[in-house]
Design a protein around this motif. Sequence first.
Motif, short mmCIF file in Angstrom:
data_model
loop_
_atom_site.label_atom_id
_atom_site.label_comp_id
_atom_site.label_asym_id
_atom_site.label_seq_id
_atom_site.Cartn_x
_atom_site.Cartn_y
_atom_site.Cartn_z
N SER A 2 0.83 -1.19 0.00
CA SER A 2 0.00 0.00 0.00
C SER A 2 0.87 1.25 0.00
N PRO A 3 0.39 2.33 -0.63
CA PRO A 3 1.18 3.57 -0.67
C PRO A 3 1.30 4.17 0.72
N SER A 198 8.14 7.13 7.18
CA SER A 198 7.19 6.31 6.41
C SER A 198 6.08 7.13 5.78
N LEU A 199 6.01 8.43 6.09
CA LEU A 199 4.91 9.28 5.62
C LEU A 199 5.23 9.93 4.29
N ASP A 200 4.19 10.16 3.51
CA ASP A 200 4.30 10.95 2.28
C ASP A 200 3.87 12.38 2.63
N VAL A 201 4.85 13.20 3.00
CA VAL A 201 4.57 14.56 3.46
C VAL A 201 4.53 15.50 2.27
N ARG A 202 3.40 16.15 2.07
CA ARG A 202 3.24 17.14 0.99
C ARG A 202 3.19 18.52 1.65
#
Length: 321
Positions: A2-3, A198-202
């Motif tokens: 999972s993304p 592990s986070l996709d921080v935008r």
Amino acid sequence: MSPPPKVLVLAGPTAVGKSALALRLCEQLPGELISVDSVQVYRGLQIGSAKPSEEERRRVRHHLLDIRDPDEEYTAGSFYRDALHSVQDVLSRGKTPVLVGGTMMYTRWLAHGRPAAPKSDPEVAERARQRLEPFETAGDWEAGLATLAELDAARAGQLYPNDWYRLHRALVVAMQGGETQPEEASAEEQELDAFRASLDVRAFFLCAPRMPLCERIDARCEQMLEGGLLEEVTEQLLQLRLLPSSPAGRSIGYRQALEYLTRPGYAAGDAAALLQFVEGFTSASRRYAAQQVKWFRKEPSFAWLQADWSRPAEADAAAAA
């Protein structure tokens, strides 16, 4: 596989409208709002911190508001820990964390992770505290900063006014000869660092043209005064919860209000003193906004959104982006 979970960070100068935009984002995603503000963490400081209203809190769930007393120190490390725990909490409910605020060091930790902290010698830390104590007590920031500048002029030039905590930390490092050996992270810190990685921080920075932004800042300061800022500070002062030496008491708005209320030769109806207070409050707020813009220009991980909030179409374009 999972993304990675997405996390939004929305920064911007004071009064640019980032909180209103974050509310709209939370309602559309859906998400929950996590405050990235070094003053909104303090209980009893509603007006001067531009804390969300009860209606706004009912619209969207908020985190990291009213979690400390005004005389308690709250560091970037404290925020990093609390913010990541809040992110975990929001994600556990299937919502998107939207972190919004303008406290520069907090957003840097979110975007880049926890920096390695140099070890501190307790004896050196105490000597540094003693050197700075008379200046902090007197509110003489320039003299305190000069103490650091004698040892590390470059670092002294990077600090923001009245940040005595980081001034002390920088002085300790300088007095130790610039020692940069990192302090070993605790098990909890290592776990949080792994979660952060592990986070996709935008990350986004919302800005506006200078003149319209300055007008919004002046209007916000006026609204705070009309809304009871001086009454709020008086109440906290009488309870000895908000003092010039306290962390919250050094923040913009509260610092100027405390100086006005505790000035020598206080007299009711002193129009000149009131005008000086208002001008000091608004000019400090505008300078802080300029510092925020300058700071984030050096942060390549933040995508900039241009929005002229005097034009509704521009605001809608920023929200769409």
